[in-house]
Every structure is written in structure tokens, then in C-alpha cells.
Design an enzyme around this catalytic site. Sequence first.
Site, short mmCIF file in Angstrom:
data_model
loop_
_atom_site.label_atom_id
_atom_site.label_comp_id
_atom_site.label_asym_id
_atom_site.label_seq_id
_atom_site.Cartn_x
_atom_site.Cartn_y
_atom_site.Cartn_z
N GLY A 294 2.51 -8.92 -4.96
CA GLY A 294 3.18 -7.46 -4.73
C GLY A 294 4.02 -7.04 -3.24
CB SER B 158 -0.84 -7.28 -1.80
OG SER B 158 0.85 -6.72 -3.08
CE LYS C 49 -6.29 -6.25 -8.05
NZ LYS C 49 -5.20 -7.03 -8.66
CG HIS D 63 -2.23 -4.80 -4.56
ND1 HIS D 63 -1.75 -5.79 -5.06
CD2 HIS D 63 -3.72 -4.49 -3.53
CE1 HIS D 63 -3.46 -6.17 -5.18
NE2 HIS D 63 -4.61 -5.31 -3.53
#
Length: 152
Positions: free
Chosen positions: A121, A119, A51, A77
Site C-alpha cells: 500500500g 508495504s 507491520k 499497513h
Amino acid sequence: MEEYTTNEEDQQEAARLQTRLRQQQQVSNDDVSSQEYQRLPNVSIDKGKHKYVLISAMTPSGERQHFVVSKKGAAYHRDAAEPFVEALERCGYKSIDIQGGGRIRFDPQNKTISVYGYSYGFGLADHALSKSVIVQDPRFHDYEVTWSNEGY
């Protein structure tokens, strides 16, 4: 390699990190002297598939820098972002912003780097910008660097 699925707790932690960075942007960072400033490399990626996050930050002189960061073993992440954000803070950078994430496959043996995905997040990074940051790094001048918004 173990695959992790983003969960509600990880999304809350990512949001907490983003909120902390926004709050710091509102506070004056004039207490950081130029002697404390240390320039960090724009690309910090571990070999393999990991990531990654795209981060921007301001130097004390007002120059905006972008950073492409991956970290072996980062389950989420934010696990790639947080240590680098802390390093940026220690080195005197201001206005730090995590601009999104995805995945990077870095194969030094075949001299290839693939940037793709997103991602949960932090959202989708501008992979074209990430590619640009990577190809400007002299360590990767003879690598084939590709990007795509596909995949996860």
C-alpha cells in the site's frame, strides 16, 4: 499469527489515506497554535512481529520528525498508519507523509529489533532511516537493531 495478503481494497484505502494527507499539505495549517502542539515519541513499536510504517511530519516550528510505528494486530499497513496519523493531527503536526512500510520484529527479551520487507500500500520504507530513528531513542540504546530490504 494470522497473515493477511494485501488486496485491491486495502491498496485503495492506503491510496485514499495518502491522497487525504497530500490535500491537507496544500491547505494552510496556521490555525494550529503552538499551545495545541504536543510532541509524540519517534518510536512506537509493539513487541512481536508486526507491520510497520515510516512516517514524517512537521512540527509547528518547522522541524521535520520521523516516526517508526508498528501496531499489534494490524492486518494491513494502513491499520498501523491511520491511528498514528490521527494522533499526529490531534497533536498539531503538519505535512504528514507516510514514507513506506515493512515489518518489524521486536524482541525485548533478547534486545533485538529487525526491520525488513515492504508495504504494497505505501511502498518500501527507507529501513536504514527507520533503524536510525530507533537507535536514537534512549529506550533502545542497548538493542541490536538490524535492517534488510529482503523478505515480506
